[in-house]
Design an enzyme around this catalytic site. Structure first.
Site, PDB file in Angstrom:
ATOM      1  N   ASP A 273       0.836  -1.105  -0.080  1.00  0.00           N
ATOM      2  CA  ASP A 273       0.017   0.079  -0.087  1.00  0.00           C
ATOM      3  C   ASP A 273       0.793   1.096   0.057  1.00  0.00           C
ATOM      4  O   ASP A 273       0.491   2.427   0.586  1.00  0.00           O
ATOM      5  CB  ASP A 273      -0.775  -0.035   1.330  1.00  0.00           C
ATOM      6  CG  ASP A 273      -1.867  -1.234   1.095  1.00  0.00           C
ATOM      7  OD1 ASP A 273      -2.354  -1.736   0.191  1.00  0.00           O
ATOM      8  OD2 ASP A 273      -2.283  -1.636   2.418  1.00  0.00           O
TER       9      ASP A 273
ATOM     10  N   LYS B 221       1.927   2.255  -5.093  1.00  0.00           N
ATOM     11  CA  LYS B 221       2.490   1.576  -6.285  1.00  0.00           C
ATOM     12  C   LYS B 221       1.361   1.802  -7.346  1.00  0.00           C
ATOM     13  O   LYS B 221       1.992   2.329  -8.497  1.00  0.00           O
ATOM     14  CB  LYS B 221       2.668   0.106  -6.165  1.00  0.00           C
ATOM     15  CG  LYS B 221       3.607  -0.356  -4.995  1.00  0.00           C
ATOM     16  CD  LYS B 221       3.671  -1.721  -4.877  1.00  0.00           C
ATOM     17  CE  LYS B 221       2.396  -2.440  -4.416  1.00  0.00           C
ATOM     18  NZ  LYS B 221       2.127  -2.177  -3.067  1.00  0.00           N
TER      19      LYS B 221
ATOM     20  N   GLY C 271      -4.620  -4.180  -3.926  1.00  0.00           N
ATOM     21  CA  GLY C 271      -5.741  -3.345  -4.040  1.00  0.00           C
ATOM     22  C   GLY C 271      -4.727  -2.044  -4.792  1.00  0.00           C
ATOM     23  O   GLY C 271      -4.160  -1.454  -3.515  1.00  0.00           O
ATOM     24  N   HIS C 272      -4.386  -1.963  -5.902  1.00  0.00           N
ATOM     25  CA  HIS C 272      -3.861  -0.789  -6.241  1.00  0.00           C
ATOM     26  C   HIS C 272      -4.728   0.389  -6.787  1.00  0.00           C
ATOM     27  O   HIS C 272      -5.416   0.359  -7.748  1.00  0.00           O
ATOM     28  CB  HIS C 272      -2.992  -1.195  -7.478  1.00  0.00           C
ATOM     29  CG  HIS C 272      -1.871  -2.160  -7.037  1.00  0.00           C
ATOM     30  ND1 HIS C 272      -1.105  -2.918  -7.776  1.00  0.00           N
ATOM     31  CD2 HIS C 272      -1.575  -2.787  -5.656  1.00  0.00           C
ATOM     32  CE1 HIS C 272      -0.329  -3.616  -7.068  1.00  0.00           C
ATOM     33  NE2 HIS C 272      -0.499  -3.565  -5.963  1.00  0.00           N
TER      34      HIS C 272
ATOM     35  N   GLN D 203       1.894  -6.274  -3.014  1.00  0.00           N
ATOM     36  CA  GLN D 203       2.381  -6.184  -1.707  1.00  0.00           C
ATOM     37  C   GLN D 203       3.733  -5.510  -1.606  1.00  0.00           C
ATOM     38  O   GLN D 203       3.891  -4.348  -2.124  1.00  0.00           O
ATOM     39  CB  GLN D 203       2.578  -7.793  -1.260  1.00  0.00           C
ATOM     40  CG  GLN D 203       1.325  -8.541  -1.067  1.00  0.00           C
ATOM     41  CD  GLN D 203       0.728  -9.074  -2.320  1.00  0.00           C
ATOM     42  OE1 GLN D 203       1.273  -9.713  -3.184  1.00  0.00           O
ATOM     43  NE2 GLN D 203      -0.515  -8.592  -2.670  1.00  0.00           N
TER      44      GLN D 203
HETATM   45  P1  GDP Z   1      -0.853   0.453  -3.855  1.00  0.00           P
HETATM   46  O1  GDP Z   1      -1.278  -1.065  -3.250  1.00  0.00           O
HETATM   47  O2  GDP Z   1       0.778   0.311  -3.227  1.00  0.00           O
HETATM   48  O3  GDP Z   1      -1.012   0.658  -5.109  1.00  0.00           O
HETATM   49  O4  GDP Z   1      -1.564   1.492  -2.514  1.00  0.00           O
HETATM   50  P2  GDP Z   1      -2.924   1.587  -2.507  1.00  0.00           P
HETATM   51  O5  GDP Z   1      -3.571   2.169  -3.417  1.00  0.00           O
HETATM   52  O6  GDP Z   1      -3.651   0.391  -1.612  1.00  0.00           O
HETATM   53  O7  GDP Z   1      -2.887   2.860  -1.244  1.00  0.00           O
HETATM   54  C1  GDP Z   1      -2.543   4.134  -1.482  1.00  0.00           C
HETATM   55  C2  GDP Z   1      -3.393   5.055  -1.316  1.00  0.00           C
HETATM   56  O8  GDP Z   1      -2.857   6.166  -1.152  1.00  0.00           O
HETATM   57  C3  GDP Z   1      -4.529   5.184  -2.430  1.00  0.00           C
HETATM   58  O9  GDP Z   1      -5.622   5.636  -1.739  1.00  0.00           O
HETATM   59  C4  GDP Z   1      -3.954   6.382  -3.240  1.00  0.00           C
HETATM   60  O10 GDP Z   1      -4.978   7.062  -3.886  1.00  0.00           O
HETATM   61  C5  GDP Z   1      -3.273   7.215  -2.070  1.00  0.00           C
HETATM   62  N1  GDP Z   1      -2.004   7.939  -2.593  1.00  0.00           N
HETATM   63  C6  GDP Z   1      -0.913   7.726  -3.351  1.00  0.00           C
HETATM   64  N2  GDP Z   1       0.000   8.475  -3.476  1.00  0.00           N
HETATM   65  C7  GDP Z   1      -0.342   9.487  -2.451  1.00  0.00           C
HETATM   66  C8  GDP Z   1      -0.164  10.768  -2.104  1.00  0.00           C
HETATM   67  O11 GDP Z   1       1.327  11.218  -2.598  1.00  0.00           O
HETATM   68  N3  GDP Z   1      -0.709  11.458  -1.427  1.00  0.00           N
HETATM   69  C9  GDP Z   1      -1.823  11.191  -0.595  1.00  0.00           C
HETATM   70  N4  GDP Z   1      -2.403  11.950   0.174  1.00  0.00           N
HETATM   71  N5  GDP Z   1      -2.264  10.124  -1.138  1.00  0.00           N
HETATM   72  C10 GDP Z   1      -1.861   8.841  -2.251  1.00  0.00           C
HETATM   73  P1  IMO Z   2      -0.868  -4.097  -2.148  1.00  0.00           P
HETATM   74  O1  IMO Z   2      -0.619  -4.933  -3.517  1.00  0.00           O
HETATM   75  C1  IMO Z   2      -0.889  -4.621   1.883  1.00  0.00           C
HETATM   76  C2  IMO Z   2      -1.132  -8.663   3.743  1.00  0.00           C
HETATM   77  C3  IMO Z   2      -2.431  -8.939   4.666  1.00  0.00           C
HETATM   78  C4  IMO Z   2      -1.727  -9.826   5.624  1.00  0.00           C
HETATM   79  C5  IMO Z   2      -0.681 -10.692   4.687  1.00  0.00           C
HETATM   80  C6  IMO Z   2      -0.876 -12.115   4.211  1.00  0.00           C
HETATM   81  O2  IMO Z   2      -2.281  -3.480  -2.219  1.00  0.00           O
HETATM   82  O3  IMO Z   2       0.066  -3.399  -1.637  1.00  0.00           O
HETATM   83  P2  IMO Z   2      -2.610 -12.634   2.033  1.00  0.00           P
HETATM   84  O4  IMO Z   2      -3.909 -12.595   1.805  1.00  0.00           O
HETATM   85  O5  IMO Z   2      -1.616 -12.076   1.025  1.00  0.00           O
HETATM   86  O6  IMO Z   2      -2.300 -14.092   2.325  1.00  0.00           O
HETATM   87  O7  IMO Z   2      -2.176 -11.885   3.466  1.00  0.00           O
HETATM   88  O8  IMO Z   2      -0.331  -9.555   3.661  1.00  0.00           O
HETATM   89  N1  IMO Z   2      -1.283  -8.066   2.307  1.00  0.00           N
HETATM   90  C7  IMO Z   2      -1.449  -6.762   2.257  1.00  0.00           C
HETATM   91  N2  IMO Z   2      -1.155  -5.653   2.764  1.00  0.00           N
HETATM   92  N3  IMO Z   2      -1.129  -4.546   0.609  1.00  0.00           N
HETATM   93  C8  IMO Z   2      -1.182  -5.496  -0.021  1.00  0.00           C
HETATM   94  O9  IMO Z   2      -1.392  -5.464  -1.301  1.00  0.00           O
HETATM   95  C9  IMO Z   2      -1.511  -6.633   0.852  1.00  0.00           C
HETATM   96  N4  IMO Z   2      -1.494  -8.066   0.215  1.00  0.00           N
HETATM   97  C10 IMO Z   2      -1.694  -8.809   1.318  1.00  0.00           C
HETATM   98  O10 IMO Z   2      -3.080  -7.914   5.110  1.00  0.00           O
HETATM   99  O11 IMO Z   2      -1.139  -9.104   6.499  1.00  0.00           O
HETATM  100 MG    MG Z   3      -2.965  -1.585  -1.897  1.00  0.00          MG
END
Ligand code: GDP
Ligand code: IMO
Ligand code: MG
Length: 410
Positions: free
Chosen positions: A13, A16, A40-41, A209
């Site tokens: 999270d 990416k 979840g991207h 991840q």
């Molecule tokens: P990922 O799994 O690495 O793709 O990240 P996620 O999408 O799960 O979580 C990142 C969250 O931060 C999302 O809600 C993005 O819209 C938000 N986000 C990404 N870059 C920034 C930033 O520079 N500032 C803020 N405030 N939010 C951001």
């Molecule tokens: P993105 O790609 C954050 C965490 C789960 C749990 C552990 C194992 O969005 O960054 P799993 O279901 O993979 O066997 O769970 O990994 N986890 C993540 N945490 N971002 C993710 O993906 C994750 N995918 C799995 O919360 O701790």
């Molecule tokens: Mg994510």
């Protein structure tokens, strides 16, 4: 050579999806290489937010080929639903998506086992771990098997042999149907990518991840079940190491994690609420509140090493805008010993006392900054210290979730 790997440098999270969406503008092919719909991207385009779980984050750019590699575990229904969500939002998927024939398939029994056994890890319950268990135990079912009636029957029968819980016929019919619907996307991904490389196409490998969730290099056993680090991009797609030119780590300006496991720099309750609220730190897949803490230099330096990062993109700098004081963890103290490098011993991670250096906050809004030199001086000092202590160059900074809220540093 123009193959770039993008990996999460913390516990996932990191942002990416957003960074990949920006980089994808100049790229021909975007490839996911491991994990599944535990990811979840998030990508924000104008006032629309997309959360991608299996389809690569490049799909929102017209005419980019998006590829799901052999290293993934695929829940076919989740994938079909994602494709249909994208189509409904006017995104062209057909002709732009390929799925590896060799990727493994998640079945209902994987999800049930995950929900039963995954609680102490805090898994996403998507069946990821149990599906990889079958892959390694050599009884997994692959995407190509879904289009071979007899083979699917034999393999599924063998897997459900002693089960009274599952209705073989129902699952068999359901998965044959998924196979029919996904057949047109199946491909030999390694062949496609290597041919594209020969034609000088630009490829971006999208990690899911993060490094600390990697099965080998993460905080085992509180990890996911795949190779989330850069090495996974090779085994998870069938592209060799000689073809990779850059490895970019995505790093949050602080730290978060979802699920169980050690987290040395985790905030106390009041700071946790403040940052969680400002950073909207709730899981993009499960909606669970993310645990938040200070930036941990040991973790990111570990990520620099195990991934061979050539640079990092720092995200969510804006979330720290209102902090009077900001801390960076530079070591852990445990039983009188000081650890300056990331320790494998989970006891040190659970019980070690983090050692911090303190920085003054910039107390200014950074969300509208579009050039590095326009950042407040203290924000630049914070970033420069992060680069120095983690021994990596910062190539990009993100200050908001929108496409235009990021800038490169040359
Ligand atoms: P990922 O799994 O690495 O793709 O990240 P996620 O999408 O799960 O979580 C990142 C969250 O931060 C999302 O809600 C993005 O819209 C938000 N986000 C990404 N870059 C920034 C930033 O520079 N500032 C803020 N405030 N939010 C951001
Ligand atoms: P993105 O790609 C954050 C965490 C789960 C749990 C552990 C194992 O969005 O960054 P799993 O279901 O993979 O066997 O769970 O990994 N986890 C993540 N945490 N971002 C993710 O993906 C994750 N995918 C799995 O919360 O701790
Ligand atoms: Mg994510």
């Amino acid at each position: 050579m123009s193959c770039t790997i993008v990996v999460g440098a913390q516990w996932g999270d990191e942002g990416k999806g957003k960074i990949i969406d920006i980089l994808a503008q100049d790229i021909d092919i975007i490839v996911r290489y491991q994990g599944g719909n535990n990811a979840g991207h998030t990508v924000v385009v104008g006032d629309r937010e997309f959360i991608l779980h299996l389809v690569p984050s490049g799909i929102l750019h017209k005419g980019k080929l998006c590829v799901i590699g052999n290293g993934l575990v695929i829940d076919p229904l989740a994938l079909l639903n994602e494709i249909s969500m994208l189509r409904k939002k006017g995104i062209k998927v057909d002709g732009n998506l390929l799925i590896s024939q060799a990727a493994h398939v998640i079945f209902p029994y994987h999800k049930i086992i995950d929900k039963r056994r995954g609680a102490k890890i805090g898994t996403t319950g998507r069946g990821i771990g149990p599906c990889y268990v079958d892959k390694m135990a050599r009884c997994g079912i692959r995407m190509i098997d879904l289009v071979n009636r007899d083979l699917l029957k034999r393999k599924l029968k063998a897997n459900l042999e002693d089960s009274v819980e599952f209705d073989f016929e129902k699952i068999y019919r359901m998965y044959l149907n998924y196979g029919r619907r996904l057949k047109g996307y199946l491909a030999d991904v390694s062949l496609v990518l290597n041919r594209a490389i020969d034609k000088n196409k630009k490829i971006l490998f999208e990690g899911a991840q993060g490094t600390l969730l990697d099965i080998d290099h993460g905080t085992y056993p509180y990890v996911t079940s795949s190779s989330a680090t850069a090495g996974g991009a090779l085994t998870g797609t069938g592209v060799g190491p000689t073809k990779i030119s850059k490895v970019i780590g995505v790093v949050k300006a602080y730290t978060t994690r979802v699920g169980e496991g050690p987290f040395p720099t985790e905030f106390n309750k009041s700071l946790m609420e403040k940052i969680r609220c400002k950073g909207k730190e709730f899981g993009a897949t499960t909606g669970r509140p993310r645990r938040c803490g200070w930036f941990d230099a040991l973790i990111v330096r570990h990520a620099v090493g195990v991934n061979g990062l050539t640079e990092v993109a720092v995200t969510k700098l804006d979330v720290l805008d209102e902090m009077k004081d900001i801390k960076i963890c530079i070591g852990y103290k445990y039983k009188g010993k000081i650890y300056e490098d990331f320790p494998a011993d989970i006891d040190v991670l659970y019980n070690g006392k983090p050692l911090y250096e303190e920085h003054k906050g910039w107390l200014q809004d950074t969300g509208s900054v579009t050039r590095y030199r326009d950042l407040p001086k203290k924000a630049r000092a914070y970033l420069e210290r992060l680069a120095e202590i983690t021994k990596v160059k910062i190539g990009m900074v993100s200050v908001g979730s929108k496409r235009n809220q990021a800038f490169r540093i040359s």
